[in-house]
Design a protein around this motif. Structure first.
Motif: not given
Length: 322
Positions: A118, A121-122, A293, A129
């Motif tokens: 993930s 990919t982001t 998130v 974050p």
């Protein structure tokens, strides 16, 4: 806009709530649900260079009462574990676990694989974050970690890559900021030790991961006392979290709940399993409030809590540790 008054609280002329003991005890484990699940640095402006609050501002009458309640709840669990009631409760938890304790490694590898895929990919994120990056090596490192998790024999490679990402984060954000994320060092140790089928000074890999998770959550709770202002914008944006309690009092209660539950992860089997259940409820419920998130960001913590809950080793293994 004035805060709504809730039944069960006394209010002074300044609008500061003084808790009724009966109401606080009844709602103690519920108050921290939202803020424990949502990491404030992911959703609000923060300044790690700011001065923390002094002890004189934190150690107030409300804080003292919350501490007494926390100690009573904690030692009640410890006492129950040593009675005839403790064994049936442990067996009941074992039924809900469905033998996942025997598959802890697979659960952790799967959850962490989802997490790092993930992130890759982001793009533009190191480990969480708010840890932004423009480094070109981060994406390949994250994919290498995920690939290494496909086999038990290659998890040491993933461990080295996790340490590399953590090192980049320390370089860019400093040691103090990364004190929030000791869980990743514990994860690296876990992956290396399980891949090599080793222990560290006689300590099982899962216990090392459990200790680092507890340290991460305890540090996060201390930040709620030292830097409560970081969370105030989050509470303003999601007022239902605070249950009508003013922000100052809510942050004291949330910090105490989180610290107590995190500390319980270091304790004996039944106590830590019950703590893991409550923490799981907090993090999962926060996902509905804060979205993907929160789901991705806390997926590592969630899978670790699942394995702690499912860990049905005999209590004689580590009763000496506390």
């Amino acid at each position: 806009m004035p805060m709504l008054r809730k039944p069960g609280f006394h209010w002074t002329s300044q609008g500061r709530p003084l808790f009724k003991p009966t109401v606080l005890v009844a709602s103690f484990w519920m108050l921290g649900t939202g803020s424990a699940g949502a990491h404030v640095k992911w959703f609000s402006v923060y300044d790690t260079a700011a001065q923390p609050r002094g002890l004189g501002e934190v150690l107030c009458q409300d804080f003292g009462f919350l501490l007494v309640v926390a100690i009573l709840c904690f030692f009640s669990g410890c006492l129950v574990e040593q009675t005839a009631l403790g064994e049936p409760i442990s067996r009941l938890l074992g039924r809900f676990a469905f033998g996942r304790g025997r598959h802890a490694e697979a659960v952790i590898r799967t959850g962490c694989g989802f997490f790092f895929v993930s992130l890759s990919t982001t793009g533009g994120i190191l480990l969480t974050p708010e840890l932004k990056t423009t480094s070109a090596v981060v994406g390949p490192l994250q994919l290498t970690i995920a690939a290494g998790l496909l086999s038990a024999s290659t998890t040491p490679i993933s461990a080295v890559c996790v340490v590399a990402l953590f090192g980049l984060a320390v370089r860019d954000y400093g040691v103090f900021h990364m004190a929030d994320y000791s869980i990743f060092l514990g994860l690296s140790a876990y992956l290396a030790l399980t891949g090599l089928q080793k222990r560290f000074l006689g300590v099982l890999p899962l216990d090392i991961l459990r200790y680092s998770t507890a340290a991460t959550l305890m540090w996060a709770s201390v930040e709620k006392w030292a830097y409560p202002g970081w969370s105030f914008p989050l509470l303003a944006a999601h007022p239902n979290i605070a249950l009508g309690i003013n922000s100052e009092s809510y942050m004291r209660a949330a910090g105490m709940i989180e610290f107590t539950l995190a500390f319980a992860l270091l304790w004996t089997p039944l106590v830590r399993r019950l703590s893991a259940i409550v923490l799981l409820a907090m993090f999962v419920s926060a996902c509905a409030e804060f979205g993907k998130v929160d789901i991705v960001g806390h997926s590592v913590i969630i899978v670790v809590l699942i394995t702690i809950f499912a860990d049905d080793r005999p209590k004689t293994v580590d009763l000496r540790v506390p």
